[in-house]
Design a protein around this motif. Structure first.
Motif, PDB file in Angstrom:
ATOM      1  N   ALA A   1       0.820  -1.205   0.000  1.00  0.00           N
ATOM      2  CA  ALA A   1       0.000   0.000   0.000  1.00  0.00           C
ATOM      3  C   ALA A   1       0.860   1.263   0.000  1.00  0.00           C
ATOM      4  O   ALA A   1       0.545   2.243  -0.677  1.00  0.00           O
ATOM      5  CB  ALA A   1      -0.926   0.004   1.215  1.00  0.00           C
TER       6      ALA A   1
ATOM      7  N   PHE B   1      -1.917   6.874   7.370  1.00  0.00           N
ATOM      8  CA  PHE B   1      -2.254   6.422   6.013  1.00  0.00           C
ATOM      9  C   PHE B   1      -2.758   4.982   6.042  1.00  0.00           C
ATOM     10  O   PHE B   1      -3.780   4.656   5.427  1.00  0.00           O
ATOM     11  CB  PHE B   1      -1.022   6.543   5.113  1.00  0.00           C
TER      12      PHE B   1
ATOM     13  N   PRO C   1      -5.958   1.811   2.765  1.00  0.00           N
ATOM     14  CA  PRO C   1      -5.890   2.144   1.335  1.00  0.00           C
ATOM     15  C   PRO C   1      -5.973   0.890   0.474  1.00  0.00           C
ATOM     16  O   PRO C   1      -5.542  -0.189   0.872  1.00  0.00           O
ATOM     17  CB  PRO C   1      -4.518   2.813   1.202  1.00  0.00           C
TER      18      PRO C   1
ATOM     19  N   TYR D   1     -10.806  -4.149  -1.399  1.00  0.00           N
ATOM     20  CA  TYR D   1      -9.609  -3.433  -0.945  1.00  0.00           C
ATOM     21  C   TYR D   1      -8.376  -3.762  -1.783  1.00  0.00           C
ATOM     22  O   TYR D   1      -7.276  -3.274  -1.488  1.00  0.00           O
ATOM     23  CB  TYR D   1      -9.348  -3.739   0.533  1.00  0.00           C
TER      24      TYR D   1
END
Length: 289
Positions: free
Chosen positions: A109, A223, A228, A256
Protein backbone atom coordinates in the motif's frame (compact mmCIF):
# COMPACT_ATOMS: atom_id res chain seq x y z
CA UNK A 1 23.60 -14.11 8.36
CA UNK A 2 24.16 -10.44 7.52
CA UNK A 3 22.66 -7.44 9.28
CA UNK A 4 21.36 -4.39 7.42
CA UNK A 5 21.77 -1.12 9.30
CA UNK A 6 18.67 0.92 8.45
CA UNK A 7 17.38 4.23 9.77
CA UNK A 8 15.79 2.81 12.88
CA UNK A 9 16.66 -0.88 13.05
CA UNK A 10 19.44 -3.38 12.59
CA UNK A 11 17.73 -6.08 10.54
CA UNK A 12 19.18 -9.58 10.45
CA UNK A 13 18.28 -11.49 7.31
CA UNK A 14 19.00 -14.55 5.23
CA UNK A 15 20.24 -13.83 1.70
CA UNK A 16 20.23 -16.80 -0.67
CA UNK A 17 20.68 -17.19 -4.42
CA UNK A 18 22.41 -15.10 -7.10
CA UNK A 19 22.40 -11.32 -6.73
CA UNK A 20 21.03 -11.07 -10.26
CA UNK A 21 18.08 -13.37 -9.56
CA UNK A 22 14.47 -12.25 -9.31
CA UNK A 23 14.12 -11.05 -5.71
CA UNK A 24 11.60 -12.78 -3.44
CA UNK A 25 11.24 -11.37 0.09
CA UNK A 26 9.59 -13.62 2.70
CA UNK A 27 8.50 -12.19 6.07
CA UNK A 28 7.65 -14.52 8.96
CA UNK A 29 5.01 -14.02 11.62
CA UNK A 30 4.41 -14.60 15.34
CA UNK A 31 5.72 -16.69 16.99
CA UNK A 32 8.17 -17.84 14.35
CA UNK A 33 11.40 -17.10 12.46
CA UNK A 34 12.63 -17.15 8.82
CA UNK A 35 13.19 -20.91 8.88
CA UNK A 36 9.42 -21.25 8.61
CA UNK A 37 9.84 -20.78 4.83
CA UNK A 38 12.39 -23.59 4.32
CA UNK A 39 9.90 -25.99 2.76
CA UNK A 40 8.58 -23.31 0.42
CA UNK A 41 12.06 -22.22 -0.66
CA UNK A 42 12.99 -25.80 -1.53
CA UNK A 43 10.09 -25.92 -4.01
CA UNK A 44 10.79 -22.64 -5.81
CA UNK A 45 12.67 -22.45 -9.12
CA UNK A 46 16.45 -22.12 -9.06
CA UNK A 47 18.08 -18.77 -9.71
CA UNK A 48 15.95 -16.63 -7.41
CA UNK A 49 17.42 -14.25 -4.85
CA UNK A 50 15.53 -15.00 -1.65
CA UNK A 51 15.66 -12.55 1.26
CA UNK A 52 14.21 -13.59 4.62
CA UNK A 53 14.36 -10.92 7.36
CA UNK A 54 13.92 -11.44 11.07
CA UNK A 55 11.23 -9.21 12.56
CA UNK A 56 12.37 -6.68 15.14
CA UNK A 57 12.88 -8.41 18.47
CA UNK A 58 13.56 -11.78 16.80
CA UNK A 59 17.05 -13.14 16.21
CA UNK A 60 19.49 -10.26 16.06
CA UNK A 61 17.04 -7.69 14.65
CA UNK A 62 16.98 -4.75 17.02
CA UNK A 63 15.54 -1.24 17.18
CA UNK A 64 18.54 1.06 17.49
CA UNK A 65 16.71 4.42 17.51
CA UNK A 66 14.91 4.94 20.85
CA UNK A 67 12.21 7.06 19.21
CA UNK A 68 11.31 4.14 16.94
CA UNK A 69 10.75 1.57 19.67
CA UNK A 70 7.39 0.15 18.61
CA UNK A 71 5.84 -2.93 17.01
CA UNK A 72 2.95 -1.25 15.22
CA UNK A 73 2.32 -2.27 11.63
CA UNK A 74 3.80 0.98 10.31
CA UNK A 75 7.06 0.11 12.08
CA UNK A 76 7.19 -3.43 10.70
CA UNK A 77 6.45 -2.19 7.18
CA UNK A 78 9.10 0.52 7.47
CA UNK A 79 11.68 -2.09 8.41
CA UNK A 80 10.86 -4.11 5.29
CA UNK A 81 10.91 -1.05 3.03
CA UNK A 82 14.20 0.14 4.49
CA UNK A 83 15.70 -3.30 3.94
CA UNK A 84 14.61 -3.29 0.28
CA UNK A 85 16.24 0.11 -0.17
CA UNK A 86 19.40 -0.87 1.71
CA UNK A 87 19.83 -3.92 -0.53
CA UNK A 88 18.93 -1.89 -3.65
CA UNK A 89 16.33 -4.43 -4.70
CA UNK A 90 14.08 -3.71 -7.64
CA UNK A 91 10.42 -4.70 -7.59
CA UNK A 92 10.12 -7.84 -5.48
CA UNK A 93 7.67 -10.66 -5.04
CA UNK A 94 6.69 -10.07 -1.42
CA UNK A 95 5.47 -12.92 0.78
CA UNK A 96 4.21 -12.63 4.35
CA UNK A 97 2.63 -14.78 7.04
CA UNK A 98 0.72 -13.50 10.10
CA UNK A 99 2.61 -10.37 11.28
CA UNK A 100 4.55 -10.67 8.05
CA UNK A 101 1.28 -10.56 6.12
CA UNK A 102 0.30 -7.34 7.89
CA UNK A 103 3.70 -5.87 7.05
CA UNK A 104 3.54 -7.07 3.43
CA UNK A 105 0.07 -5.61 2.86
CA UNK A 106 1.29 -2.32 4.30
CA UNK A 107 4.41 -2.24 2.12
CA UNK A 108 2.32 -2.85 -1.01
CA UNK A 109 0.00 0.00 0.00
CA UNK A 110 2.84 2.38 0.87
CA UNK A 111 5.16 1.64 -2.04
CA UNK A 112 3.35 -0.25 -4.81
CA UNK A 113 6.26 0.38 -7.18
CA UNK A 114 8.42 -1.83 -4.93
CA UNK A 115 6.17 -4.93 -5.17
CA UNK A 116 5.43 -6.81 -8.38
CA UNK A 117 3.40 -9.58 -6.75
CA UNK A 118 2.03 -10.17 -3.26
CA UNK A 119 1.41 -13.50 -1.51
CA UNK A 120 0.04 -13.40 2.02
CA UNK A 121 -0.94 -16.13 4.42
CA UNK A 122 -3.36 -16.42 7.38
CA UNK A 123 -3.83 -12.76 8.38
CA UNK A 124 -6.21 -10.90 6.08
CA UNK A 125 -6.23 -7.23 5.11
CA UNK A 126 -9.08 -4.88 5.89
CA UNK A 127 -11.04 -3.28 8.72
CA UNK A 128 -12.84 -5.29 11.37
CA UNK A 129 -15.99 -3.39 10.39
CA UNK A 130 -16.33 -5.92 7.56
CA UNK A 131 -17.32 -8.45 10.25
CA UNK A 132 -20.83 -8.36 11.67
CA UNK A 133 -22.57 -9.88 14.67
CA UNK A 134 -21.65 -13.51 15.10
CA UNK A 135 -18.69 -13.12 12.73
CA UNK A 136 -17.09 -10.59 15.07
CA UNK A 137 -17.64 -12.84 18.08
CA UNK A 138 -16.18 -15.83 16.24
CA UNK A 139 -13.06 -13.81 15.46
CA UNK A 140 -12.71 -12.55 19.04
CA UNK A 141 -13.12 -16.06 20.43
CA UNK A 142 -10.00 -17.33 18.65
CA UNK A 143 -8.11 -14.07 19.21
CA UNK A 144 -8.45 -14.07 23.02
CA UNK A 145 -4.68 -13.81 23.54
CA UNK A 146 -4.62 -10.39 21.83
CA UNK A 147 -7.01 -8.99 24.41
CA UNK A 148 -5.37 -10.89 27.28
CA UNK A 149 -2.13 -9.06 26.47
CA UNK A 150 -4.01 -5.77 26.71
CA UNK A 151 -4.55 -6.42 30.43
CA UNK A 152 -1.83 -5.77 32.97
CA UNK A 153 -2.17 -9.27 34.34
CA UNK A 154 -1.77 -10.78 30.87
CA UNK A 155 1.20 -8.60 29.98
CA UNK A 156 2.93 -9.38 33.27
CA UNK A 157 2.38 -13.12 32.82
CA UNK A 158 3.68 -13.01 29.27
CA UNK A 159 6.78 -11.03 30.21
CA UNK A 160 7.50 -13.50 32.98
CA UNK A 161 7.13 -16.57 30.75
CA UNK A 162 6.74 -15.79 27.02
CA UNK A 163 7.67 -19.36 26.16
CA UNK A 164 4.36 -20.62 27.59
CA UNK A 165 2.26 -18.73 25.01
CA UNK A 166 4.67 -19.62 22.21
CA UNK A 167 4.35 -23.33 22.99
CA UNK A 168 0.57 -23.03 23.33
CA UNK A 169 0.29 -21.31 19.94
CA UNK A 170 2.22 -24.05 18.17
CA UNK A 171 0.07 -26.71 19.81
CA UNK A 172 -3.28 -25.11 19.00
CA UNK A 173 -3.02 -22.94 15.88
CA UNK A 174 -1.94 -25.75 13.55
CA UNK A 175 -3.27 -28.87 15.25
CA UNK A 176 -2.31 -31.17 12.36
CA UNK A 177 1.42 -30.59 12.77
CA UNK A 178 3.85 -31.12 15.61
CA UNK A 179 7.22 -29.44 15.52
CA UNK A 180 10.19 -31.66 16.19
CA UNK A 181 12.21 -30.90 19.30
CA UNK A 182 14.86 -29.23 17.14
CA UNK A 183 12.31 -27.16 15.20
CA UNK A 184 10.71 -25.94 18.42
CA UNK A 185 14.15 -25.19 19.86
CA UNK A 186 14.91 -23.07 16.79
CA UNK A 187 11.73 -21.06 17.31
CA UNK A 188 12.42 -20.58 21.01
CA UNK A 189 16.01 -19.50 20.37
CA UNK A 190 14.90 -16.96 17.78
CA UNK A 191 12.27 -15.38 20.05
CA UNK A 192 14.32 -15.68 23.22
CA UNK A 193 15.47 -12.05 23.14
CA UNK A 194 15.21 -9.23 25.64
CA UNK A 195 12.89 -7.25 23.34
CA UNK A 196 10.54 -9.96 22.13
CA UNK A 197 7.89 -9.77 24.88
CA UNK A 198 7.67 -5.98 24.80
CA UNK A 199 7.23 -5.95 21.02
CA UNK A 200 4.53 -8.63 21.12
CA UNK A 201 2.58 -6.77 23.79
CA UNK A 202 2.84 -3.46 21.93
CA UNK A 203 1.85 -5.01 18.58
CA UNK A 204 -1.40 -6.35 19.96
CA UNK A 205 -2.15 -3.37 22.19
CA UNK A 206 -1.63 -0.96 19.32
CA UNK A 207 -3.70 -3.14 17.02
CA UNK A 208 -6.65 -3.05 19.41
CA UNK A 209 -6.32 0.69 20.03
CA UNK A 210 -5.04 0.29 23.58
CA UNK A 211 -1.54 1.73 23.05
CA UNK A 212 -0.23 4.71 21.07
CA UNK A 213 2.26 4.34 18.27
CA UNK A 214 5.67 5.95 17.99
CA UNK A 215 5.63 9.52 16.73
CA UNK A 216 8.16 8.76 13.96
CA UNK A 217 5.57 6.48 12.35
CA UNK A 218 2.55 8.75 12.86
CA UNK A 219 2.14 9.82 9.23
CA UNK A 220 2.67 6.31 7.89
CA UNK A 221 0.29 4.80 10.43
CA UNK A 222 -2.39 7.37 9.69
CA UNK A 223 -2.25 6.42 6.01
CA UNK A 224 -2.45 2.71 6.81
CA UNK A 225 -5.32 3.21 9.25
CA UNK A 226 -7.41 4.37 6.29
CA UNK A 227 -7.05 0.89 4.75
CA UNK A 228 -5.89 2.14 1.33
CA UNK A 229 -6.62 -0.10 -1.62
CA UNK A 230 -3.68 -2.28 -2.63
CA UNK A 231 -2.81 -2.00 -6.35
CA UNK A 232 -0.52 -5.07 -6.40
CA UNK A 233 -1.89 -8.38 -7.75
CA UNK A 234 -2.37 -10.47 -4.60
CA UNK A 235 -2.93 -14.08 -3.61
CA UNK A 236 -4.13 -14.80 -0.08
CA UNK A 237 -4.05 -18.29 1.43
CA UNK A 238 -6.06 -19.34 4.47
CA UNK A 239 -5.93 -22.69 6.26
CA UNK A 240 -9.43 -23.83 7.15
CA UNK A 241 -8.25 -25.38 10.42
CA UNK A 242 -6.52 -22.16 11.52
CA UNK A 243 -6.72 -21.90 15.30
CA UNK A 244 -6.34 -18.11 15.56
CA UNK A 245 -7.87 -16.63 12.40
CA UNK A 246 -11.30 -17.11 10.81
CA UNK A 247 -11.80 -16.90 7.01
CA UNK A 248 -14.62 -14.34 7.16
CA UNK A 249 -12.56 -11.17 6.70
CA UNK A 250 -10.67 -12.67 3.76
CA UNK A 251 -13.95 -13.51 2.06
CA UNK A 252 -15.19 -9.94 2.40
CA UNK A 253 -12.13 -7.85 1.58
CA UNK A 254 -11.86 -8.15 -2.22
CA UNK A 255 -12.81 -4.44 -2.76
CA UNK A 256 -9.61 -3.43 -0.94
CA UNK A 257 -7.41 -4.93 -3.69
CA UNK A 258 -7.41 -2.68 -6.74
CA UNK A 259 -4.99 -5.04 -8.49
CA UNK A 260 -7.17 -8.07 -7.85
CA UNK A 261 -7.05 -10.65 -5.08
CA UNK A 262 -7.20 -14.42 -5.43
CA UNK A 263 -8.41 -16.24 -2.30
CA UNK A 264 -7.24 -19.82 -1.75
CA UNK A 265 -8.84 -21.72 1.13
CA UNK A 266 -6.81 -24.81 2.02
CA UNK A 267 -8.64 -27.65 3.76
CA UNK A 268 -7.12 -29.62 6.65
CA UNK A 269 -4.47 -26.94 7.16
CA UNK A 270 -3.93 -24.63 10.10
CA UNK A 271 -2.30 -21.30 10.80
CA UNK A 272 1.27 -22.18 9.82
CA UNK A 273 0.21 -23.06 6.30
CA UNK A 274 3.69 -22.54 4.84
CA UNK A 275 4.97 -25.42 7.01
CA UNK A 276 1.95 -27.69 6.50
CA UNK A 277 1.44 -27.19 2.77
CA UNK A 278 4.54 -25.51 1.31
CA UNK A 279 3.51 -26.56 -2.20
CA UNK A 280 0.42 -24.34 -2.08
CA UNK A 281 2.51 -21.33 -1.08
CA UNK A 282 5.26 -22.07 -3.60
CA UNK A 283 2.71 -22.33 -6.39
CA UNK A 284 1.18 -19.02 -5.37
CA UNK A 285 4.61 -17.35 -5.46
CA UNK A 286 5.56 -18.92 -8.79
CA UNK A 287 2.67 -17.27 -10.63
CA UNK A 288 4.33 -13.88 -10.02
CA UNK A 289 7.85 -14.84 -11.08
Amino acid sequence: MPIAHTRFTDVEYLDEGPRTGTPVVMVHGFPDHPGTWDGVVSLLPNGLRIIRPFLRGVGRSRVVAPEARSAQVAALATDVLDLLRELALGPVVLVGHDWGARAAHAVAALAPEAVSGLVTVATAYGPSSLLHGQESLDEVSVAWYRYWLCTQAGADAFRQDPEALVRWAWEHWSPAITLSDEELAQVLRAVGTDDFADHVIHYYRHGTGEAPGAAVYAETQEFLDGWPRIPTPTTFLHGMDDGCETPTLARANAPYFAGGRRLIEVDETGHFLQRENPRAVADAISQYL
